[in-house]
Structures are given as structure tokens and as C-alpha cells.
Motif scaffolding. Structure first.
Motif, PDB file in Angstrom:
ATOM      1  N   PRO A  77       4.268  10.640  11.342  1.00  0.00           N
ATOM      2  CA  PRO A  77       3.236  11.700  11.293  1.00  0.00           C
ATOM      3  C   PRO A  77       2.015  11.221  10.505  1.00  0.00           C
ATOM      4  N   PRO A  78       0.829  11.571  10.952  1.00  0.00           N
ATOM      5  CA  PRO A  78      -0.376  11.124  10.245  1.00  0.00           C
ATOM      6  C   PRO A  78      -0.489  11.798   8.877  1.00  0.00           C
ATOM      7  N   PRO A  79      -1.196  11.178   7.947  1.00  0.00           N
ATOM      8  CA  PRO A  79      -1.372  11.798   6.623  1.00  0.00           C
ATOM      9  C   PRO A  79      -2.241  13.056   6.736  1.00  0.00           C
ATOM     10  N   SER A  80      -2.001  13.983   5.832  1.00  0.00           N
ATOM     11  CA  SER A  80      -2.792  15.215   5.839  1.00  0.00           C
ATOM     12  C   SER A  80      -4.215  14.919   5.373  1.00  0.00           C
ATOM     13  N   GLU A  81      -5.170  15.548   6.046  1.00  0.00           N
ATOM     14  CA  GLU A  81      -6.564  15.346   5.688  1.00  0.00           C
ATOM     15  C   GLU A  81      -6.916  16.206   4.470  1.00  0.00           C
ATOM     16  N   PRO A  82      -7.531  15.639   3.456  1.00  0.00           N
ATOM     17  CA  PRO A  82      -7.924  16.452   2.306  1.00  0.00           C
ATOM     18  C   PRO A  82      -8.985  17.479   2.696  1.00  0.00           C
ATOM     19  N   GLU A  83      -8.908  18.655   2.096  1.00  0.00           N
ATOM     20  CA  GLU A  83      -9.878  19.702   2.381  1.00  0.00           C
ATOM     21  C   GLU A  83     -11.158  19.433   1.583  1.00  0.00           C
ATOM     22  N   VAL A  84     -12.170  18.991   2.276  1.00  0.00           N
ATOM     23  CA  VAL A  84     -13.465  18.718   1.661  1.00  0.00           C
ATOM     24  C   VAL A  84     -14.458  19.758   2.145  1.00  0.00           C
ATOM     25  N   PRO A  85     -15.048  20.546   1.237  1.00  0.00           N
ATOM     26  CA  PRO A  85     -16.010  21.566   1.687  1.00  0.00           C
ATOM     27  C   PRO A  85     -17.141  20.943   2.481  1.00  0.00           C
ATOM     28  N   ALA A  86     -17.635  21.698   3.442  1.00  0.00           N
ATOM     29  CA  ALA A  86     -18.745  21.197   4.259  1.00  0.00           C
ATOM     30  C   ALA A  86     -19.975  20.919   3.405  1.00  0.00           C
ATOM     31  N   TRP A  87     -20.107  21.641   2.275  1.00  0.00           N
ATOM     32  CA  TRP A  87     -21.288  21.458   1.430  1.00  0.00           C
ATOM     33  C   TRP A  87     -21.005  20.559   0.220  1.00  0.00           C
ATOM     34  N   GLN A  88     -20.064  19.619   0.387  1.00  0.00           N
ATOM     35  CA  GLN A  88     -19.716  18.710  -0.707  1.00  0.00           C
ATOM     36  C   GLN A  88     -20.925  17.974  -1.288  1.00  0.00           C
ATOM     37  N   PRO A  89     -21.925  17.553  -0.473  1.00  0.00           N
ATOM     38  CA  PRO A  89     -23.101  16.893  -1.076  1.00  0.00           C
ATOM     39  C   PRO A  89     -23.824  17.779  -2.081  1.00  0.00           C
ATOM     40  N   VAL A  90     -23.888  19.075  -1.796  1.00  0.00           N
ATOM     41  CA  VAL A  90     -24.544  19.988  -2.738  1.00  0.00           C
ATOM     42  C   VAL A  90     -23.707  20.126  -4.004  1.00  0.00           C
ATOM     43  N   ILE A  91     -22.382  20.240  -3.839  1.00  0.00           N
ATOM     44  CA  ILE A  91     -21.498  20.346  -5.001  1.00  0.00           C
ATOM     45  C   ILE A  91     -21.629  19.110  -5.884  1.00  0.00           C
ATOM     46  N   ASP A  92     -21.665  17.951  -5.262  1.00  0.00           N
ATOM     47  CA  ASP A  92     -21.783  16.707  -6.034  1.00  0.00           C
ATOM     48  C   ASP A  92     -23.094  16.672  -6.819  1.00  0.00           C
ATOM     49  N   ALA A  93     -24.204  17.095  -6.170  1.00  0.00           N
ATOM     50  CA  ALA A  93     -25.506  17.070  -6.846  1.00  0.00           C
ATOM     51  C   ALA A  93     -25.546  18.067  -8.000  1.00  0.00           C
TER      52      ALA A  93
END
Length: 440
Positions: A77-93
Motif C-alpha cells: 500500500p502506498p504511504p499516506s499523504e500528509p495533510e498540507v493546507p492549500a495556503w501553506q505558503p501563507v502560513i510559512d510567511a
């Protein structure tokens, strides 16, 4: 060799001993990966055991899937994909600029997805501001940092300290004890249609305070009567709805408290025994009440969103149906109902045979000439006669004195009568000129 050259490795093997697999002494828990680094310190091969990154997990899974396919076995089975918010670039900034705490990104939208250059975001913060910002993630973070710094400057300038022990009771103060009993207060809630409602729970800490309805009236009247809101004689627009105006009014009504707006939010320090003082607003309310007037929130001039004093059943019918009071030019100004509908009907009655369109144009022209007149003896204010909300403005020395208020209202009635006579005379002249030119 220097320890720093080999630090962080779980095993080191002499480079001349090329192993086909990992060292036998290397313990690798299930799900972990081994990273091999050659030429460590020039002579060794280094082995590091770690949890796989998402990219490594996918790489290992692809390799295992290829092996399984070659052997005719089903792929793991493939590894589970981590849940990354669509607005991660804004969160990082935002995290890089503001740190991880004190803000909450409620929503972020862009037309280009995760790689978009322009975002529109909704943010809640601990520093008195919540709303929308737009721009690149870095620009949004810089704008929000500027808002936070400005909030800190406003807080420092507000002087929200206990009057007795000088303990800092501002919203961003570290937790500190005030043994004097002073209350650091902020509204629990408010409604967009009635910002004065924010002070409801503060009234519990103030002595001699009137019922909320009366207190709200005095706050609204104080906003108009005190000189921090100055009116010119021809001005008639004022959009209510800022806590800054409420804070200035409350500083007059409860002077021993310390009121301020920080980040567009109302806050205060309320010492023990602080008292409510009605001041000029209470005296105006009493003077108007003696004449039968009551304060109402809905002004007859729809766009004039200020308190208005409306006549009641006990009001002398010879007085105006409504008036308001504002600070102006170092004194005060009454704006008095001039009964625009009665003026229009008077023009119709005096010219029953006139064409309706011609009569309307004549009235329009006369009123426009009056509004634009530079004659200081002409009415300071005439507006919206066609909606029955015509008004004239009259100066008054002391609106809180019942005798002075009554005299000013009576003078206003005389001025309204003169206005009606002047308008109808001018309308008659315009109509006659029109008829004369038509017959010629």
C-alpha cells in the motif's frame, strides 16, 4: 580527527572496507531509512538512521512496488499523504514574520492555487485586528507585522495603568496583580448596528450610572456636543460607528476611568468607586424633556446618522417636529425641522393652475440657489426638501439650558416661516418669468 567531522552518524566504516549492505551493528527500526554518506572525514563511510521524509517514503514505496511487480506479487500500500493546507505558503510567511502564536489564519484564497503570487486572506489576531489582507504571502506578513507594531505603539500611548499603583493593565501587559481593585475592561461583545451596546457590562463597575438606555443616549449626545467632533455650518454628514468616538465621549462621562481604543477595540481601566457624570449631555436631555422631546436614533434625514430629538405628545405644536444639536465653530448648532412637505404644498396651493413639471423645476431651482448662496444671512443648511426633511441650521450658545433651548427653537420657527415665504416668492417670480417669456 575533529569530532565535528563525524558528529551525527550512527555508524562509521573504514572506506577501504566496502560493504555490500549496511553494518551488522546498525539497528534500523521498522519504517526507518538509512542514509549513506561517503568520504566522511576523507576516510570513512557514514550511516545515519532516521524517519523517512514524505519524499523518501514515496521513493521507497516506488522501489518496493517495482520489486513486487517483477516478482509477480501485489504492490504494498502506498504511504499516506500528509495533510498540507492549500495556503501553506501563507502560513510559512506569517510564521517566519510573526512567530507561531498570536494569529489565526481563517481563510486564504488565490486564483492560482498553492503557487499563486497574490492571495486574499482573513486573519484573526491577539493584537486587536481581524480582517482581510491581500498581496503576496510575504507582503501580507509584512502588513500584519506593521499592524502588530502599531498596536503595540497604541497600547504604550494609551496609558492603561491603575491610577493608584500604576500597574500595567493594558491588553498586552504580562500577567500582573493589582491589589487596588482596578478592572482592566474590554467589551465582551457588540453589535454592528449599535456599538454603544459594548459598554453594557462596563456599567456594572461604575457608580451612579443611569439605566443602559439613558446611558446610551448620553454617550451619543456627548459625541455630538463635545468639541472633538467639530461641525462647519454647512456640514451635515457624519458616519457614526467608531469606538474612538465612544472612548472620547466616555472620557467625558466617566472622567476618572481611563478609556482608549487600541487596534480599533474599546478598552478601559475602571478604578474602584469610579462615578458616572452626565455632563452637558444629561443637561440637554433634561432641557429637551421639559419641552416634550425624546431622543431617537432614526434621524428624519436618512443619511444623517446621528441622534435626533423628536417632539412628543406634550410638545407645544408651535415648536419644530424635531431638532438635533452639534458642536460647531466654538459653540453649538441646532438643526431644525423646516417642514419641506408643507412648503411644497404651499407652492402648489398658491399656483393651482401651474403645470406640475414647471412648478417642480421652479422649486428645484430656488432651493438650489439657496443651497449654493454665499450670503451669510441665508440659511446655513437646506437639504432634501423633496423628501419632507428640509432643515435650517441656527446657532445656540447653550443647548443644555432649557430657556435658551426654547428661545432658540422659537427663533428657528420664525426662520422657517421666513424661509417658506422667501421660497414661495421666488417660485412665483420664476413661474411668472417663464410665462412672460412663453407669451413673448
Amino acid at each position: 580527527m575533529r569530532p565535528g567531522l563525524v558528529r551525527g552518524f550512527d555508524a562509521l566504516v573504514c572506506a577501504r572496507h566496502q560493504l555490500s549492505g549496511r553494518p551488522a551493528s546498525l539497528v534500523v527500526p521498522d519504517g526507518h531509512v538509512v542514509t549513506v554518506t561517503h568520504s566522511v572525514a576523507g576516510y570513512f563511510t557514514g550511516y545515519t538512521v532516521s524517519e523517512p521524509t514524505p519524499a523518501q517514503e514515496r521513493s521507497v514505496w516506488r522501489a518496493a512496488a517495482l520489486v513486487a511487480a517483477a516478482a509477480g506479487r501485489p504492490a504494498p500500500p502506498p504511504p499516506s499523504e500528509p495533510e498540507v493546507p492549500a495556503w501553506q505558503p501563507v502560513i510559512d510567511a506569517l510564521t517566519a514574520s510573526l512567530g507561531p502564536d498570536g494569529w489565526d489564519l481563517a481563510e486564504a484564497v488565490s486564483e492560482g492555487g498553492r503557487r499563486a503570487r497574490v492571495w486574499t486572506v482573513k486573519i484573526y489576531t491577539d493584537f486587536g485586528w481581524a480582517g482581510f489582507l491581500a498581496g503576496s504571502p510575504r507582503q501580507i506578513a509584512a502588513d500584519l507585522a506593521a499592524i502588530r507594531d502599531d498596536y503595540a505603539r497604541q497600547t504604550a500611548a494609551a496609558g492603561l495603568t491603575c491610577p493608584r499603583c500604576d500597574a500595567d493593565l493594558s491588553p498586552i501587559a504580562p500577567a500582573s496583580r493589582c491589589d487596588c481593585g482596578s478592572i482592566a475592561w474590554q467589551p465582551r461583545s457588540w453589535t454592528a448596528n449599535d456599538l454603544v451596546s459594548a459598554i453594557t457590562d462596563a456599567l456594572a463597575y461604575i457608580d451612579d450610572v443611569p439605566p443602559y438606555e439613558v446611558a446610551a443616549e448620553q454617550v451619543l449626545l456627548t459625541c455630538l456636543l463635545e468639541p472633538h467632533i467639530t461641525w462647519g455650518p454647512g456640514e451635515w454628514r457624519w458616519e457614526t460607528g467608531t469606538f474612538h468616538d465612544l472612548a472620547l465621549a466616555l472620557q467625558v462621562l466617566v472622567p476618572r476611568a481611563r478609556w482608549a481604543t487600541i487596534g480599533e477595540r474599546l478598552c478601559a481601566v475602571l478604578p474602584v468607586g469610579v462615578r458616572w457624570e452626565g455632563g452637558r449631555a444629561e443637561r440637554l436631555r433634561q432641557a429637551a424633556s421639559l419641552l416634550g422631546y425624546q431622543l431617537v436614533r432614526a434621524h428624519p434625514i436618512e443619511d444623517l446618522r446621528i441622534p435626533c430629538l423628536a417632539a412628543g405628545d406634550d410638545t407645544d405644536r408651535g415648536l419644530p417636529a424635531w431638532f438635533d444639536v452639534t458642536a460647531a465653530d466654538g459653540g453649538w448648532q441646532l438643526r431644525i425641522d423646516a417642514d419641506g412637505e408643507r412648503l411644497r404644498q404651499r407652492c402648489i396651493d398658491e399656483h393651482p393652475d401651474a403645470d406640475d413639471e414647471a412648478l417642480g423645476e421652479a422649486i428645484d431651482q430656488v432651493m438650489e440657489d439657496l443651497i449654493l448662496s454665499d450670503d451669510p444671512g441665508t440659511w446655513a443648511l437646506v437639504t432634501f426638501w423633496w423628501e419632507g426633511a428640509l432643515a435650517v441650521a441656527r446657532p445656540i450658545d447653550d443647548p443644555s439650558d432649557a430657556a435658551a433651548l426654547s428661545a432658540a427653537l422659537c427663533e428657528g420657527v420664525e426662520a422657517v416661516g421666513a424661509l417658506h415665504t422667501d421660497v414661495t416668492t421666488r417660485v412665483t417670480a420664476l413661474l411668472r418669468d417663464g410665462l412672460d417669456s412663453g407669451s413673448g
